[in-house]
Design a protein around this motif. Structure first.
Motif, PDB file in Angstrom:
ATOM      1  N   LEU A 145      21.158  30.673  12.704  1.00 16.00           N
ATOM      2  CA  LEU A 145      19.858  31.266  12.408  1.00 16.00           C
ATOM      3  C   LEU A 145      20.010  32.729  11.991  1.00 16.00           C
ATOM      4  O   LEU A 145      19.313  33.209  11.086  1.00 16.00           O
ATOM      5  CB  LEU A 145      18.939  31.124  13.622  1.00 16.00           C
ATOM      6  CG  LEU A 145      17.471  31.539  13.485  1.00 16.00           C
ATOM      7  CD1 LEU A 145      16.852  31.004  12.215  1.00 16.00           C
ATOM      8  CD2 LEU A 145      16.692  31.079  14.704  1.00 16.00           C
TER       9      LEU A 145
ATOM     10  N   ILE B   2      13.336  27.894   5.811  1.00 20.75           N
ATOM     11  CA  ILE B   2      12.515  28.997   6.327  1.00 20.75           C
ATOM     12  C   ILE B   2      11.685  29.593   5.203  1.00 20.75           C
ATOM     13  O   ILE B   2      10.480  29.841   5.350  1.00 20.75           O
ATOM     14  CB  ILE B   2      13.397  30.068   6.992  1.00 20.75           C
ATOM     15  CG1 ILE B   2      14.013  29.527   8.286  1.00 20.75           C
ATOM     16  CG2 ILE B   2      12.597  31.340   7.277  1.00 20.75           C
ATOM     17  CD1 ILE B   2      15.072  30.431   8.889  1.00 20.75           C
ATOM     18  N   ASN B   3      12.317  29.816   4.065  1.00 23.16           N
ATOM     19  CA  ASN B   3      11.597  30.377   2.922  1.00 23.16           C
ATOM     20  C   ASN B   3      10.475  29.448   2.470  1.00 23.16           C
ATOM     21  O   ASN B   3       9.357  29.895   2.178  1.00 23.16           O
ATOM     22  CB  ASN B   3      12.573  30.624   1.770  1.00 23.16           C
ATOM     23  CG  ASN B   3      11.919  31.371   0.626  1.00 23.16           C
ATOM     24  OD1 ASN B   3      11.447  32.496   0.774  1.00 23.16           O
ATOM     25  ND2 ASN B   3      11.886  30.739  -0.546  1.00 23.16           N
TER      26      ASN B   3
ATOM     27  N   LEU C 203      13.548  37.812  14.229  1.00 19.74           N
ATOM     28  CA  LEU C 203      13.910  36.690  15.079  1.00 19.74           C
ATOM     29  C   LEU C 203      13.762  37.083  16.542  1.00 19.74           C
ATOM     30  O   LEU C 203      14.176  38.182  16.928  1.00 19.74           O
ATOM     31  CB  LEU C 203      15.366  36.267  14.859  1.00 19.74           C
ATOM     32  CG  LEU C 203      15.792  35.750  13.489  1.00 19.74           C
ATOM     33  CD1 LEU C 203      17.268  35.359  13.532  1.00 19.74           C
ATOM     34  CD2 LEU C 203      14.937  34.587  13.055  1.00 19.74           C
TER      35      LEU C 203
ATOM     36  N   SER D  51      13.133  31.144  18.709  1.00 15.92           N
ATOM     37  CA  SER D  51      14.015  30.038  19.096  1.00 15.92           C
ATOM     38  C   SER D  51      14.274  30.158  20.589  1.00 15.92           C
ATOM     39  O   SER D  51      14.582  31.242  21.087  1.00 15.92           O
ATOM     40  CB  SER D  51      15.330  30.101  18.316  1.00 15.92           C
ATOM     41  OG  SER D  51      16.085  28.919  18.512  1.00 15.92           O
TER      42      SER D  51
ATOM     43  N   LEU E 266       7.567  29.525   5.127  1.00 17.93           N
ATOM     44  CA  LEU E 266       6.815  30.778   5.105  1.00 17.93           C
ATOM     45  C   LEU E 266       6.032  30.965   3.805  1.00 17.93           C
ATOM     46  O   LEU E 266       5.023  31.674   3.780  1.00 17.93           O
ATOM     47  CB  LEU E 266       7.758  31.962   5.316  1.00 17.93           C
ATOM     48  CG  LEU E 266       8.446  32.030   6.685  1.00 17.93           C
ATOM     49  CD1 LEU E 266       9.382  33.225   6.745  1.00 17.93           C
ATOM     50  CD2 LEU E 266       7.420  32.098   7.819  1.00 17.93           C
TER      51      LEU E 266
ATOM     52  N   ILE F 137      10.950  39.886   8.213  1.00 19.04           N
ATOM     53  CA  ILE F 137      11.128  38.742   9.104  1.00 19.04           C
ATOM     54  C   ILE F 137      11.953  39.161  10.309  1.00 19.04           C
ATOM     55  O   ILE F 137      13.022  39.755  10.169  1.00 19.04           O
ATOM     56  CB  ILE F 137      11.836  37.565   8.392  1.00 19.04           C
ATOM     57  CG1 ILE F 137      10.999  37.076   7.203  1.00 19.04           C
ATOM     58  CG2 ILE F 137      12.080  36.424   9.373  1.00 19.04           C
ATOM     59  CD1 ILE F 137      11.672  35.962   6.407  1.00 19.04           C
TER      60      ILE F 137
ATOM     61  N   ILE G 260      11.069  24.098  12.186  1.00 21.23           N
ATOM     62  CA  ILE G 260      12.270  23.698  11.459  1.00 21.23           C
ATOM     63  C   ILE G 260      13.322  23.372  12.500  1.00 21.23           C
ATOM     64  O   ILE G 260      13.530  24.142  13.439  1.00 21.23           O
ATOM     65  CB  ILE G 260      12.778  24.813  10.536  1.00 21.23           C
ATOM     66  CG1 ILE G 260      11.758  25.118   9.445  1.00 21.23           C
ATOM     67  CG2 ILE G 260      14.127  24.430   9.913  1.00 21.23           C
ATOM     68  CD1 ILE G 260      12.091  26.349   8.635  1.00 21.23           C
TER      69      ILE G 260
ATOM     70  N   LEU H 102       6.799  30.778  13.102  1.00 21.15           N
ATOM     71  CA  LEU H 102       7.667  29.641  12.855  1.00 21.15           C
ATOM     72  C   LEU H 102       8.608  29.485  14.044  1.00 21.15           C
ATOM     73  O   LEU H 102       9.079  30.482  14.605  1.00 21.15           O
ATOM     74  CB  LEU H 102       8.481  29.889  11.577  1.00 21.15           C
ATOM     75  CG  LEU H 102       9.350  28.775  11.004  1.00 21.15           C
ATOM     76  CD1 LEU H 102       8.499  27.583  10.583  1.00 21.15           C
ATOM     77  CD2 LEU H 102      10.143  29.296   9.802  1.00 21.15           C
TER      78      LEU H 102
ATOM     79  N   ILE I 130       9.852  34.765  13.880  1.00 21.53           N
ATOM     80  CA  ILE I 130      10.423  33.437  14.087  1.00 21.53           C
ATOM     81  C   ILE I 130      11.012  33.397  15.486  1.00 21.53           C
ATOM     82  O   ILE I 130      11.678  34.341  15.911  1.00 21.53           O
ATOM     83  CB  ILE I 130      11.521  33.146  13.049  1.00 21.53           C
ATOM     84  CG1 ILE I 130      10.927  33.135  11.642  1.00 21.53           C
ATOM     85  CG2 ILE I 130      12.225  31.822  13.352  1.00 21.53           C
ATOM     86  CD1 ILE I 130      11.980  33.052  10.547  1.00 21.53           C
TER      87      ILE I 130
ATOM     88  N   VAL J  69      12.265  27.716  15.125  1.00 23.87           N
ATOM     89  CA  VAL J  69      13.465  27.134  14.524  1.00 23.87           C
ATOM     90  C   VAL J  69      14.420  26.710  15.632  1.00 23.87           C
ATOM     91  O   VAL J  69      14.715  27.486  16.551  1.00 23.87           O
ATOM     92  CB  VAL J  69      14.156  28.130  13.575  1.00 23.87           C
ATOM     93  CG1 VAL J  69      15.389  27.481  12.943  1.00 23.87           C
ATOM     94  CG2 VAL J  69      13.196  28.595  12.488  1.00 23.87           C
TER      95      VAL J  69
END
Length: 377
Positions: A210, A324-325, A224, A197, A328, A222, A292, A267, A195, A269
């Motif tokens: 986050l 997020i869940n 970030l 950002s 995914l 997962i 998101i 993803l 993920i 975010v």
């Protein structure tokens, strides 16, 4: 053609500076004479090179030169000599310092641009912004929510405050690096979920939310990736360590290859607490990322809930974790929303339309330019 000067606090590579770069490049192609005044002596060399290549004169003043009065006097003399037609102020210091200076220099037209609801302004800064606002002829904002703030909180003139959304060049985001290559650069196995950002690491941007969401998910697969720098980096690293997530949260600093990175994410975010119209979110849309975003200001003008992404309540880490869940767990739906976001960026947020709308306001041509959601009062 007009002689236009832009005042800006600094020339670090942030979102407002990205818009400035797009404007200078676009207005130069329309044969306007351009100059950029940077009030603080902090800048990105590549950004200055781009501005100068586009034909703009760039002057770096420096904070202490301004405080001493020497920089202010020399700038006033330069403005008087150059006889600009229009001045534009961008960001807080440029507004407060630039507005009276422009009027004292005799520049006929002054336009300020407010880039977000400035909820982080202390009372004294908001007071100065409101006190100098009567000096402006027009105000440009980048979302309808920012317009309401500008009018009600900063005293912007209702009938001369215009919404011009930011723009993005979608084609620049169509060639991402390979998914495996990005994960390998972070020393992650290729099957790991990533993920991303992008943005300054500040309270406003909500990266802490986050990290909290990742803790709630309790999923070691997962990871970030935070792209950007800022004054909250130490605190965010500490938060990740306290939550036993230091191996899952990756700080990669400022990157010039964001257009290539975004399309390799699972993803994107954007959990900001408040926004104007974030370039980073527009870039994720251009890259076709599943997205998101918090339901903040310009975010909800970019993302259509249930169509081009997911929106969550501002400041709600639990809702962020649930979204997020959901994203995914529904890969096909997420991919479809990413495609819809990309199509929306292509259709409604072109740089050419943005530059045309800005030019209309700067030159007092207030006629709607025919591009939906680009130039409205």
């Amino acid at each position: 053609m007009a002689r236009i000067v832009f005042f800006i606090d600094h020339l670090r590579p942030d979102g407002t500076q990205q818009v400035l770069k797009q404007l200078v490049t676009g207005l130069s192609r329309r044969s306007h004479t351009l100059a950029v005044v940077c009030l603080d002596a902090t800048w990105d060399e590549e950004l200055i090179a781009i501005l100068r290549k586009a034909g703009a004169e760039v002057r770096i003043i420096g904070r202490w030169n301004m405080v001493s009065g020497f920089g202010t006097l020399s700038l006033w003399l330069w403005l008087r000599h150059r006889r600009f037609d229009v001045a534009v102020t961008l960001l807080a210091v440029a507004d407060v310092v630039g507005r009276p200076l422009v009027r004292l220099a005799g520049i006929p037209r002054l336009v300020s641009s407010i880039r977000a609801r400035n909820l982080n302004y202390p009372p004294w800064k908001l007071f100065l912004a409101k006190t100098t606002m009567p000096l402006v002829d027009a105000v440009i904002v980048n979302s309808s929510h920012t317009k309401s703030w500008a009018v009600n909180s900063e005293g912007a003139p209702q009938e001369q405050t215009f919404v011009i959304v930011n723009g993005v060049e979608v084609d620049a985001y169509m060639h991402p690096i390979h998914r495996e290559a990005l994960r390998a650069s972070l020393q992650l196995p290729s099957e790991q979920i990533l993920i991303g950002s992008v943005g300054r690491l500040t309270e406003q941007k909500g990266q802490d939310l986050l990290i909290d969401a990742l803790a709630l998910l309790k999923r070691p697969d997962i990871h970030l990736m935070f792209v950007g720098e800022g004054n909250k980096e130490t605190a965010l690293r500490g938060q990740a360590t306290r939550l036993n997530l230091s191996q899952q949260v990756h700080f990669v600093g400022y990157r010039r290859d964001v257009p290539q990175l975004l399309g390799a994410l699972d993803l994107y975010v954007h959990p900001a607490r408040f926004e104007g119209m974030p370039n980073a979110l527009l870039e994720a849309m251009a890259a076709g990322c599943p997205i998101i975003a918090s339901d903040a200001d310009g975010n909800r003008e970019l993302i259509e809930e249930g169509v081009s992404g997911w929106l969550t309540p501002v400041g709600d880490g639990e809702a962020l974790a649930r979204a997020i869940n959901t994203a995914l767990s529904n890969a096909d739906e997420a991919a479809q929303r990413g495609k819809m976001a990309q199509a929306r960026a292509q259709t409604h947020f072109s740089i050419a339309a943005m530059v045309e709308a800005w030019e209309s306001v700067l030159l007092q041509h207030y006629k709607y330019n025919g591009v939906k959601h680009v130039f409205t009062q």
